[in-house]
Design an enzyme around this catalytic site. Sequence first.
Site, mmCIF file in Angstrom:
data_model
loop_
_atom_site.group_PDB
_atom_site.id
_atom_site.type_symbol
_atom_site.label_atom_id
_atom_site.label_comp_id
_atom_site.label_asym_id
_atom_site.label_seq_id
_atom_site.Cartn_x
_atom_site.Cartn_y
_atom_site.Cartn_z
ATOM 1 N N CYS A 168 -3.915 4.560 -6.088
ATOM 2 C CA CYS A 168 -3.427 5.831 -6.728
ATOM 3 C C CYS A 168 -1.753 6.000 -6.734
ATOM 4 O O CYS A 168 -1.058 6.445 -7.714
ATOM 5 C CB CYS A 168 -3.970 6.839 -5.932
ATOM 6 S SG CYS A 168 -3.304 8.625 -6.723
ATOM 7 N N HIS A 175 -14.816 -2.440 -8.305
ATOM 8 C CA HIS A 175 -13.642 -1.915 -8.152
ATOM 9 C C HIS A 175 -13.104 -1.848 -6.679
ATOM 10 O O HIS A 175 -12.217 -1.171 -6.336
ATOM 11 C CB HIS A 175 -13.064 -0.409 -8.900
ATOM 12 C CG HIS A 175 -13.306 -0.754 -10.404
ATOM 13 N ND1 HIS A 175 -14.417 -0.167 -11.072
ATOM 14 C CD2 HIS A 175 -12.626 -1.229 -11.318
ATOM 15 C CE1 HIS A 175 -14.550 -0.228 -12.085
ATOM 16 N NE2 HIS A 175 -13.382 -1.017 -12.375
#
Length: 512
Positions: free
Chosen positions: A334, A151
Amino acid sequence: MLSGAIAGDVFTSPPTGSISAAIRTMDRAGAAAVLLIVKNYTGDRLNFGLALEETKVEGISVEMVVVADDCAFTTKKKTGRRGLCGTVLIHKMAGAMSEMGKSLDEIVERLKIILSKLGTMGICLSPCSVPGSGPTFHLETDEMELGLGIHGEAGIARIKIISADEVIQKIIDHMTNPSNESHLSVQAGDHIVLIVNNLGGLSCLELNIVANSAVKYLESKEVIIERAYIGSFMTALEMGGTSLTLMHADHEELKLLDSHTSAPGWATVAKHRLVRKCRSLNVPYLEPENTDTPPGSGPFVDKARSVLDMISTTLLQMEEELNELDREAGDGDCGTTHARAAEAIKNLLTSGAVPGNGHQLLLCLGRIIREHMGGTSGALYSISLIAAAQNLKDNNNPSAWAAAFNSGIEAMKRYGGAEPGDRTMLDSLAAAADELRKMTDEGGNELQVLAEALQKAAAAAEATKDMIAKVGRASYITSTQLTRPDPGAVAGAAILKAILTALEQPTPEVQE
């Protein structure tokens, strides 16, 4: 090979609703049972686990296996080993056993044995970039990143560029070193399956150079390579790197790997002929369940709309700030994840369907977050909101809201596995919860207590920059590389500030 796959946003776990829908689709298509194959990341475990529990209640036979094949770590991690390219072998063998008519219990039992014989480790020359963002970490032109994930997260060590033969020897020696917590034992005479995986940005020439080095080194150690698969099986966007997967395999497991599949991404080996054929399921369209909550009106709804508008506006404004913080510790999304939640809340406000009491409001928000936010944060927020709602069934008093906040924190800890001090969103939220316990139903001290809770949350969020991450993707990164606050903790403090700001306004003004 697989009957269904659920896609989330880039590097983000799919929302629970999508997973549940896929399980129901398989069930309605006539599946005897459903097996979820999940890589060991917190968001995936949470979202797939929630979908599993949700559909089990409906009477569907469903189980889950979690792949954790990372061999990078020398010490034990609280979150365990990451799921990497070894997952594709689990896909292949599970699919083959299903085609043979094996029961769900038989498949799960065999896969658990196979998982113990599986290991993967990667290395790269260049990082990847989430679309719309910069590189997830920085490498100098003469550096390589060792032991990274899929990732975009950084690895366990940064080394100077060396030759392909030296790189492969270093990787295999590390993977098989018995002093490492996550090693895979490989001895002379062992029969193994090898995957040389392109992480996205290697040319065919480079990939085959790596494969040649791997085969030569394993054979020099008198390891018997039963099958070698070379190609792009599990990529990390355009990352210029490779991973090696080793798996001990007996005769029965080789038969499973050799069984025919029409999956176009499966590699050909000596016995294989790739059949490019797709088969679709004739499944009727299923209308989604109606989960709308009747809208309310009055002072509570007016104030709730003001608070939700302030929260969503704040998160949208902070999107890039949170992404930048996350690039140091994770995959840099995020802010994007929180922005998706903010947009969904804006849509709720526009629809005019804000529920008229706290219990229904939190349940409504929990469903919205579950469906639209995705990732680990989405699952944790959703679980927290749903758990918190139970405290507001009878009243909306300040003390009930404080108890609801605390219940939400406890649910996060129970399902997410983190505790205050682990460098997560819990650090700021738990600090606020400690202060909110002072909330009473008399005296009108709500705003004062909330202001003090916000101060504690902001200080706790700032303090995370000096903590060692113990869970989540940041736990896989050397603590010396973490110099800024945790993005989840910062977001939690920002949400509390938005709530306080909205509650201090005498008259709610919501822009639609």
